[in-house]
Design a protein around this motif. Sequence first.
Motif, PDB file in Angstrom:
ATOM      1  N   ASN A 202       0.807  -1.253   0.128  1.00 38.37           N
ATOM      2  CA  ASN A 202       0.040  -0.104   0.069  1.00 38.37           C
ATOM      3  C   ASN A 202       0.627   1.262  -0.019  1.00 38.37           C
ATOM      4  N   GLY A 203       2.165   1.116  -0.664  1.00 39.16           N
ATOM      5  CA  GLY A 203       2.990   2.312  -0.437  1.00 39.16           C
ATOM      6  C   GLY A 203       2.824   3.007  -1.905  1.00 39.16           C
ATOM      7  N   SER A 204       3.808   3.988  -1.964  1.00 39.88           N
ATOM      8  CA  SER A 204       3.905   4.741  -3.243  1.00 39.88           C
ATOM      9  C   SER A 204       4.471   3.906  -4.623  1.00 39.88           C
ATOM     10  N   LEU A 205       4.255   4.680  -5.466  1.00 40.48           N
ATOM     11  CA  LEU A 205       4.929   4.349  -6.687  1.00 40.48           C
ATOM     12  C   LEU A 205       6.529   4.101  -6.699  1.00 40.48           C
ATOM     13  N   GLU A 206       7.123   5.009  -6.132  1.00 40.98           N
ATOM     14  CA  GLU A 206       8.409   5.023  -6.213  1.00 40.98           C
ATOM     15  C   GLU A 206       8.979   3.937  -5.050  1.00 40.98           C
ATOM     16  N   GLN A 207       8.286   3.572  -4.063  1.00 43.31           N
ATOM     17  CA  GLN A 207       8.613   2.493  -3.244  1.00 43.31           C
ATOM     18  C   GLN A 207       8.486   1.214  -3.833  1.00 43.31           C
ATOM     19  N   ALA A 208       7.459   1.158  -4.619  1.00 44.68           N
ATOM     20  CA  ALA A 208       6.922   0.029  -5.464  1.00 44.68           C
ATOM     21  C   ALA A 208       8.117  -0.377  -6.376  1.00 44.68           C
ATOM     22  N   LYS A 209       8.792   0.464  -6.955  1.00 43.99           N
ATOM     23  CA  LYS A 209       9.872   0.517  -7.799  1.00 43.99           C
ATOM     24  C   LYS A 209      11.106  -0.139  -7.188  1.00 43.99           C
TER      25      LYS A 209
END
Length: 259
Positions: free
Chosen positions: A155-162
């Motif tokens: 449930n994190g940010s797109l940057e964390q996902a990457k």
Amino acid sequence: MYIDSHCHFDFDVFDDQRDALMSRCLASGVGGFLVPATTHSSWSKLASLIVNYPEWRAAYGLHPYFLRNAELAQVDLLGEQCESSRVVAVGEIGLDCWPDAVDMAVQIDFFSRQLSVAKSLQLPVIVHSRKSYDLVLKCLRNVKFQEGGVIHAFNGSLEQAKRFLDLGFVLGIGGTITYPRAKKAHRVLAALDSRAFVLETDSPDMPLNGFQGEINTPLSIPLIAQCVATIRAENVELIAMQTCDNLLRVLPKWNEGSL
């Protein structure tokens, strides 16, 4: 076919309905189940149950939220436990920043040690990360963990996902995505590559929108898939195929042994 990449089918709440529920799941197209153990005391129950369900795969670990009664000596037993039948990962392990969780230094110690066990066995991990994505990333890098796995209930940010994707992980997408208020999660999901995520329920927890207060089950997977397809403007059959492929890619031991 769908795979539920995270369900606690071994929990006591399912004892009286497990066989009937399994039959309903298989009839609805949910044909694979990853069941992660959460405490040392639950390992033996999962090991005995999995013998009866060829569609299950197991992961063993010490969940960060339940470490209050855990002992470091249990980590020493983890490697042997993970060499048993149909184990595809170490988990559920990770870090939990919820207010009443155990001290973070203790959590980091347990997490790092379990990551080292997984690394030595060349097994991926199933990671619990509640309000702790950056800390989890730091631990993964400190251990130089390269086996990948699944970031449960992402449930994190797109940057964390990457950042997780760059380390060989995929992201678990579950019931949270069905809530209209989850706008950030919707935006991140829509922006992800098709190889970046898998489907999960976290049964019996994390009920879908409209089912609050009810026991969640793997029967929710097709509903989650339909919601994902709507958000991404894709065909639900494609979502089913892609997410199965993604899970089998990061859990290469899934198809080893008899089914």
